[in-house]
Design a protein around this motif. Structure first.
Motif, PDB file in Angstrom:
ATOM      1  N   VAL A   1       0.611  -1.107   0.083  1.00  0.00           N
ATOM      2  CA  VAL A   1      -0.112  -0.013   0.040  1.00  0.00           C
ATOM      3  C   VAL A   1       0.995   1.163   0.224  1.00  0.00           C
ATOM      4  CG1 VAL A   1      -1.688   1.263   1.209  1.00  0.00           C
ATOM      5  CG2 VAL A   1      -1.820  -1.240   1.249  1.00  0.00           C
ATOM      6  N   VAL A   2       0.603   2.057  -1.130  1.00  0.00           N
ATOM      7  CA  VAL A   2       1.287   3.365  -1.054  1.00  0.00           C
ATOM      8  C   VAL A   2       0.345   4.536  -0.644  1.00  0.00           C
ATOM      9  CG1 VAL A   2       2.740   5.022  -2.374  1.00  0.00           C
ATOM     10  CG2 VAL A   2       2.924   2.508  -2.867  1.00  0.00           C
ATOM     11  N   TYR A   3       0.623   5.189   0.588  1.00  0.00           N
ATOM     12  CA  TYR A   3      -0.317   6.180   1.133  1.00  0.00           C
ATOM     13  C   TYR A   3       0.452   7.687   0.744  1.00  0.00           C
ATOM     14  CZ  TYR A   3      -2.520   9.162   4.596  1.00  0.00           C
ATOM     15  OH  TYR A   3      -3.276  10.276   5.238  1.00  0.00           O
ATOM     16  N   MET A   4      -0.375   8.526   0.099  1.00  0.00           N
ATOM     17  CA  MET A   4      -0.004   9.710  -0.277  1.00  0.00           C
ATOM     18  C   MET A   4      -0.875  11.021   0.423  1.00  0.00           C
ATOM     19  SD  MET A   4       0.726   8.729  -4.224  1.00  0.00           S
ATOM     20  CE  MET A   4       1.409  10.263  -4.604  1.00  0.00           C
ATOM     21  N   GLY A   5      -1.450  10.587   1.266  1.00  0.00           N
ATOM     22  CA  GLY A   5      -1.927  11.613   2.088  1.00  0.00           C
ATOM     23  C   GLY A   5      -3.480  11.968   1.437  1.00  0.00           C
ATOM     24  N   ALA A   6      -3.855  13.136   1.647  1.00  0.00           N
ATOM     25  CA  ALA A   6      -5.068  13.741   1.160  1.00  0.00           C
ATOM     26  C   ALA A   6      -5.205  13.833  -0.168  1.00  0.00           C
ATOM     27  CB  ALA A   6      -5.484  14.930   1.863  1.00  0.00           C
ATOM     28  N   GLY A   7      -4.186  14.123  -0.694  1.00  0.00           N
ATOM     29  CA  GLY A   7      -4.115  14.561  -2.422  1.00  0.00           C
ATOM     30  C   GLY A   7      -4.626  15.905  -2.561  1.00  0.00           C
ATOM     31  N   HIS A   8      -4.577  16.550  -3.939  1.00  0.00           N
ATOM     32  CA  HIS A   8      -5.040  17.592  -4.126  1.00  0.00           C
ATOM     33  C   HIS A   8      -6.641  17.765  -4.129  1.00  0.00           C
ATOM     34  CE1 HIS A   8      -5.470  21.559  -6.052  1.00  0.00           C
ATOM     35  NE2 HIS A   8      -4.200  21.821  -5.707  1.00  0.00           N
ATOM     36  N   PRO A   9      -7.270  18.656  -3.682  1.00  0.00           N
ATOM     37  CA  PRO A   9      -8.561  18.541  -3.614  1.00  0.00           C
ATOM     38  C   PRO A   9      -9.270  18.935  -4.680  1.00  0.00           C
ATOM     39  CG  PRO A   9      -7.790  20.739  -2.444  1.00  0.00           C
ATOM     40  CD  PRO A   9      -6.525  19.548  -2.590  1.00  0.00           C
ATOM     41  N   ALA A  10      -8.617  19.435  -5.833  1.00  0.00           N
ATOM     42  CA  ALA A  10      -9.255  19.871  -7.010  1.00  0.00           C
ATOM     43  C   ALA A  10      -8.979  18.529  -8.120  1.00  0.00           C
ATOM     44  CB  ALA A  10      -8.635  20.963  -7.619  1.00  0.00           C
ATOM     45  N   ALA A  11      -8.146  17.738  -7.801  1.00  0.00           N
ATOM     46  CA  ALA A  11      -7.775  16.568  -8.557  1.00  0.00           C
ATOM     47  C   ALA A  11      -8.948  15.699  -8.800  1.00  0.00           C
ATOM     48  CB  ALA A  11      -6.576  15.909  -8.169  1.00  0.00           C
ATOM     49  N   SER A  12      -9.135  15.201 -10.112  1.00  0.00           N
ATOM     50  CA  SER A  12     -10.261  14.268 -10.359  1.00  0.00           C
ATOM     51  C   SER A  12      -9.885  12.874 -10.030  1.00  0.00           C
ATOM     52  CB  SER A  12     -10.786  14.411 -11.786  1.00  0.00           C
ATOM     53  OG  SER A  12      -9.707  14.016 -12.785  1.00  0.00           O
TER      54      SER A  12
ATOM     55  N   LYS B   1       1.896  17.977   6.397  1.00  0.00           N
ATOM     56  CA  LYS B   1       1.120  18.702   5.476  1.00  0.00           C
ATOM     57  C   LYS B   1       0.845  17.576   4.332  1.00  0.00           C
ATOM     58  CE  LYS B   1       3.127  23.180   6.012  1.00  0.00           C
ATOM     59  NZ  LYS B   1       3.974  24.228   5.380  1.00  0.00           N
ATOM     60  N   ARG B   2       1.618  16.426   4.119  1.00  0.00           N
ATOM     61  CA  ARG B   2       0.909  15.607   3.202  1.00  0.00           C
ATOM     62  C   ARG B   2      -0.140  14.864   3.501  1.00  0.00           C
ATOM     63  NH1 ARG B   2       6.961  12.911   2.644  1.00  0.00           N
ATOM     64  NH2 ARG B   2       7.877  14.475   1.226  1.00  0.00           N
ATOM     65  N   ILE B   3      -0.393  14.566   4.640  1.00  0.00           N
ATOM     66  CA  ILE B   3      -1.772  13.929   5.387  1.00  0.00           C
ATOM     67  C   ILE B   3      -2.749  14.703   4.999  1.00  0.00           C
ATOM     68  CG2 ILE B   3      -2.925  13.190   7.197  1.00  0.00           C
ATOM     69  CD1 ILE B   3      -0.022  12.137   8.119  1.00  0.00           C
ATOM     70  N   SER B   4      -2.701  16.076   5.227  1.00  0.00           N
ATOM     71  CA  SER B   4      -4.218  16.893   5.072  1.00  0.00           C
ATOM     72  C   SER B   4      -3.907  17.945   4.175  1.00  0.00           C
ATOM     73  CB  SER B   4      -4.454  17.465   6.527  1.00  0.00           C
ATOM     74  OG  SER B   4      -5.436  18.340   6.470  1.00  0.00           O
ATOM     75  N   SER B   5      -4.896  18.432   3.193  1.00  0.00           N
ATOM     76  CA  SER B   5      -4.850  19.032   2.080  1.00  0.00           C
ATOM     77  C   SER B   5      -5.511  20.492   2.585  1.00  0.00           C
ATOM     78  CB  SER B   5      -5.573  18.672   0.844  1.00  0.00           C
ATOM     79  OG  SER B   5      -6.794  18.397   1.285  1.00  0.00           O
ATOM     80  N   SER B   6      -6.042  20.366   3.833  1.00  0.00           N
ATOM     81  CA  SER B   6      -6.830  21.718   4.244  1.00  0.00           C
ATOM     82  C   SER B   6      -5.801  22.442   5.100  1.00  0.00           C
ATOM     83  CB  SER B   6      -8.049  21.256   5.187  1.00  0.00           C
ATOM     84  OG  SER B   6      -7.355  20.450   6.041  1.00  0.00           O
ATOM     85  N   LEU B   7      -4.595  22.394   5.217  1.00  0.00           N
ATOM     86  CA  LEU B   7      -3.803  22.997   6.322  1.00  0.00           C
ATOM     87  C   LEU B   7      -3.316  24.293   5.508  1.00  0.00           C
ATOM     88  CD1 LEU B   7      -1.525  20.644   8.231  1.00  0.00           C
ATOM     89  CD2 LEU B   7      -3.529  22.092   9.079  1.00  0.00           C
ATOM     90  N   PRO B   8      -3.226  25.287   5.996  1.00  0.00           N
ATOM     91  CA  PRO B   8      -2.586  26.493   5.438  1.00  0.00           C
ATOM     92  C   PRO B   8      -1.247  26.389   5.277  1.00  0.00           C
ATOM     93  CG  PRO B   8      -2.990  26.961   7.556  1.00  0.00           C
ATOM     94  CD  PRO B   8      -3.878  25.754   7.458  1.00  0.00           C
TER      95      PRO B   8
END
Length: 789
Positions: A32-43, A649-656
């Motif tokens: 399993v390769v975990y990459m966090g939240a990802g970019h919120p705008a990505a499809s 920061k990788r885990i969450s995309s909502s952080l400033p």
């Protein structure tokens, strides 16, 4: 061992037996390769392309297409791929990757239970419950409970949709088609069903046809416990008769089949989380987890990862705490964003008594599920295990325990055998039963003070479990007469048993840190079951049952999931942390005899055993005040836990972009996470420790209300709450307070664990927060803090 717990052991044994075969012939396995939240705008499509590109940078493009098992696209970013150890290491060094780990296999960890919870609930208002005792999910919202489990048996009457309205508009999921499962199997109750196939850590021979259908029973049982429709006349071959129902009978169900005969692959669990987030569920229920022998870190735990992203999307995640007690540190699924549930008894026993011959014909109470066809008269020869010893094989003490290899079959045949079963028995109970049955024994009486609260299922074999005191009476009778005789009566259901609830001392005990959040019924729970024609589990002359009695934290978890769904229905804007707080702060710590909760041995139970207490469904609908936490609070927790800013920061995309872990981040600061319980460790009694909390008013008082505290504390501690009152107004709904812990004057040096509580009340609502203060000397070497520092 109960049927449910036997299943868990069976799963683990099978996995260990096949783990050597789990790797592919070419030396590659699923990672399993975990990459966090990802970019919120990505499809979803663009994320999958990114995953393929990353793979192609390590292996060839052709191999990348074949290596990719599945891509996670909705709730978080990542993928599962078939890689060599060297390739997995190379992927782990790529930018944007949080962690890479070998695909783990996790373990699988009702008529009267809801009635019992209703009776023991502290009711604070007139909000309705069903006629059968469960809370009604009849508020303004139509809630959806998703379960990650072994699948579902859709034809069960527990999943009928009579009287239910249209499927909620929020639902985006589907009902998958398979050889034995059609989209028409879903309805307005069971609105979705998915299953996951493909290469996993399981051996190839174990991969069955991809289908949401449940052929194990576990998922059907948990789903009906959480939200099953009421079914009159339910029973287990006449036992536990009544109305079977779920905790939130108006809620919808969605099943994500992530488990099979060999366990639950982590890559499938993450796929289930990913789809459930995209499908629009409100509550996720997981009665499974890692082995307590090797609890993974947050960044490599599929449940911790998946639940984190589900919670950030507003989904409440409820998990079982595991069945690996009584050693300390055995609770799994302990991340603070998960609501973790321990298991307790209810006020129902399954009594199978022993009747002795001679002048004393009084029955000795036994606990078991059996459909004995023995005569009710005491006419069967009775012997102890020692009397059946084979003189050529072993020593007397093993014969006393009825270890099969030291018994003489000729001495056992036609007799009822009295067996001692020590706490750490080498030979399991099932093996002893099988041996006595094969030797032609008339029945078995087992002496076991530890496991007697769980009624083991012996089907047609006459067997029962008695206490040490009962065993002593039987021994005394055997030694007092030349021809002792007895019989074992078939099981009967005994309701309104007290004290209840109790925490089990052995099978389900969860002690040490971390502790569970709350406890709920998990012992001999009746719920729906696939009517499979398995002769080993059906009494002779009977048809397969549509309901089954099993035990474990697997059964307690969906009880709380049902309560969480009911709360969400009444309060659709509440966050997962508010729902968790409502359940924890209203939990009861009293039994039905109005005494403190105990273990089944009679010893006092502590928050290490039951968390905040036994869930109280009606009170949880209106808690008055709640503790709220958001995503940034959890990320600060990870800072204090030891993760660095880059990883977080990788885990969450909502952080400033300006987010940084505090320079003074430390384990001690974890205690300030705004949680509904307080845990302080490393307390040596010198000076004081101050913990911060804040409460939000969710009661009906919009103008003004005042809460005053009351403190229950051991004599060794001084506990000071500041301020002495919390005043809420229309414009001030959230108010902070502090708790300072110090040693009492006469106890400047502390060693041990100290328990107490702080209860805020305005005369209408009571908001109880338990606390645990633990000394450094006792726990510093082994404690792993999750709930607090």
């Amino acid at each position: 061992m109960s049927a449910g717990l036997h299943l868990f052991s069976h799963v683990l044994v099978l996995f260990l037996a096949f783990c050597v075969h789990a790797g592919a012939e070419d030396g590659r396995r699923v990672y399993v390769v975990y990459m966090g939240a990802g970019h919120p705008a990505a499809s979803p499509g663009s994320l999958e392309q990114q995953h393929l590109q990353l793979l192609a940078s390590v292996v060839s493009k052709t191999r990348a297409d074949k290596a990719l098992v599945r891509s996670y696209r909705y709730g978080f970013s990542g993928f599962a791929a078939k890689l060599s150890k060297e390739e997995a290491l190379a992927v782990s060094k790529k930018p944007g990757v949080v962690s890479v780990f070998a695909d783990p296999v996790l373990q699988l960890h009702t008529t009267r239970s809801w009635d019992f919870l209703r009776q023991s609930s502290v009711e604070t208002d007139s909000r309705p419950a069903s006629e059968d005792g469960a809370p009604v999910a009849g508020g303004t919202a139509d809630t959806i409970i998703g379960l990650l489990d072994t699948g579902i048996w859709p034809e069960s009457e527990s999943f009928n949709d009579r009287g239910m309205g249209e499927i909620p508009a929020q639902w985006k999921g589907k009902c998958e088609e398979a050889q034995d499962f059609k989209p028409s199997n879903c309805n307005r109750k069971l609105i979705g069903a998915r299953s996951y196939d493909g290469p996993t850590a399981e051996p190839a021979a174990s991969v069955s046809v991809q289908s949401p259908r449940d052929t194990i029973g576990h998922g059907t049982h948990t789903a009906s416990t959480a939200a099953g429709s009421p079914v009159s006349g339910a029973s287990y071959y006449g036992l536990a008769a009544g109305v079977a129902k779920g905790g939130s009978t108006s809620s919808r169900l969605a099943m994500y089949k992530v488990c099979g005969p060999f366990g639950c692959a982590g890559s499938k669990i993450l796929a289930g989380f990913d789809d459930a987030i995209g499908d629009g569920v409100d509550v996720l229920s997981l009665s499974l987890g890692a082995s307590s022998l090797q609890i993974p870190d947050f960044a490599t735990d599929p449940i911790a990862i998946g639940s984190f992203h589900a919670v950030t999307k507003g989904i409440t995640v409820v998990c079982s705490a595991g069945n690996s007690g009584p050693n300390s540190g055995t609770v799994v699924n302990g991340a603070p964003w998960i609501l973790t549930v321990a298991a307790t008894t209810i006020d129902r026993n399954f009594e199978s008594d022993v009747v002795l011959g001679g002048a004393n014909t009084s029955a000795i109470k036994g606990e078991a599920i059996n459909f004995s066809n023995l005569s009710k008269s005491a006419i069967y020869p009775l012997i102890s295990g020692q009397s059946a010893e084979s003189k050529t094989k072993s020593k007397e003490y093993s014969a006393r325990f009825c270890d099969p290899y030291v018994l003489d079959a000729d001495k056992v045949k036609g007799k009822i055998v009295l067996c001692d079963h020590p706490q750490r028995a080498i030979v399991p109970r099932k093996a002893k039963i099988g041996a006595l049955r094969s030797f032609g024994a008339a029945g078995m009486i087992m002496i076991d003070d530890e496991d007697k609260a769980v009624a083991s299922n012996y089907l047609s074999f006459p067997a029962t479990v008695v206490s040490a005191q009962g065993g002593a009476e039987i021994f005394s009778y055997i030694n007092s007469t030349e021809n002792p005789v007895a019989t074992i009566l078939p099981s009967i259901t005994v309701n309104k048993y007290n004290p209840a609830p109790m925490k089990l001392m052995e099978v389900l005990l969860l002690v040490g840190n971390p502790q569970p959040d709350v406890a709920a019924p998990g012992v001999n729970i009746l719920a729906a079951w696939p009517p499979l024609n398995d002769s080993s589990s059906v009494p002779p002359g009977k048809n397969p049952t549509s309901f089954n009695l099993i035990s474990g934290t697997s059964m307690s978890c969906p009880h709380v999931s049902g309560v969480a769904a009911a709360i969400k229905s009444w309060n659709p804007t509440w966050s997962p942390s508010a729902i968790r707080s409502a359940i924890m702060t209203t939990a009861t710590h009293k039994n039905n005899a109005q005494g403190a909760l105990t273990l089944d041995s009679g010893e006092p139970a502590t928050p290490y055993d039951y968390g905040a207490g036994e869930v109280s469904p009606m009170a949880a609908l209106r808690p008055g005040l709640v503790y709220e936490t958001d995503t940034e609070d959890y990320l600060l927790f990870l800072c204090n836990y030891g993760y660095n800013t880059t990883t977080i920061k990788r885990i969450s995309s909502s952080l400033p972009d300006v987010f940084e872990c505090p320079r003074n981040a430390s384990a001690a600061a974890i205690s300030d996470l705004n949680y509904p319980s307080i845990a302080v460790s490393g307390f040596e009694g010198e000076g004081s420790r101050t913990v911060n909390r804040a409460l939000t008013n969710v009661g009906e008082e919009e103008e003004e209300t005042v809460y005053l505290p009351s403190v229950e504390s051991p004599a060794e501690l001084t506990v000071k709450v500041t301020p002495e009152r919390l005043q809420f107004t229309k414009n001030s709904k959230k108010v902070a307070y502090q708790v300072a812990f110090s040693a009492a004057a006469a106890s400047s040096s502390l060693d041990g664990d100290f328990f107490g509580s702080i209860t805020w009340s305005n005369g209408k609502y009571k908001v109880r927060t338990p606390f645990v203060v633990s000394s450094y000397r006792r726990r510093a070497a082994s404690i792993r803090i999750i709930r607090g520092a």
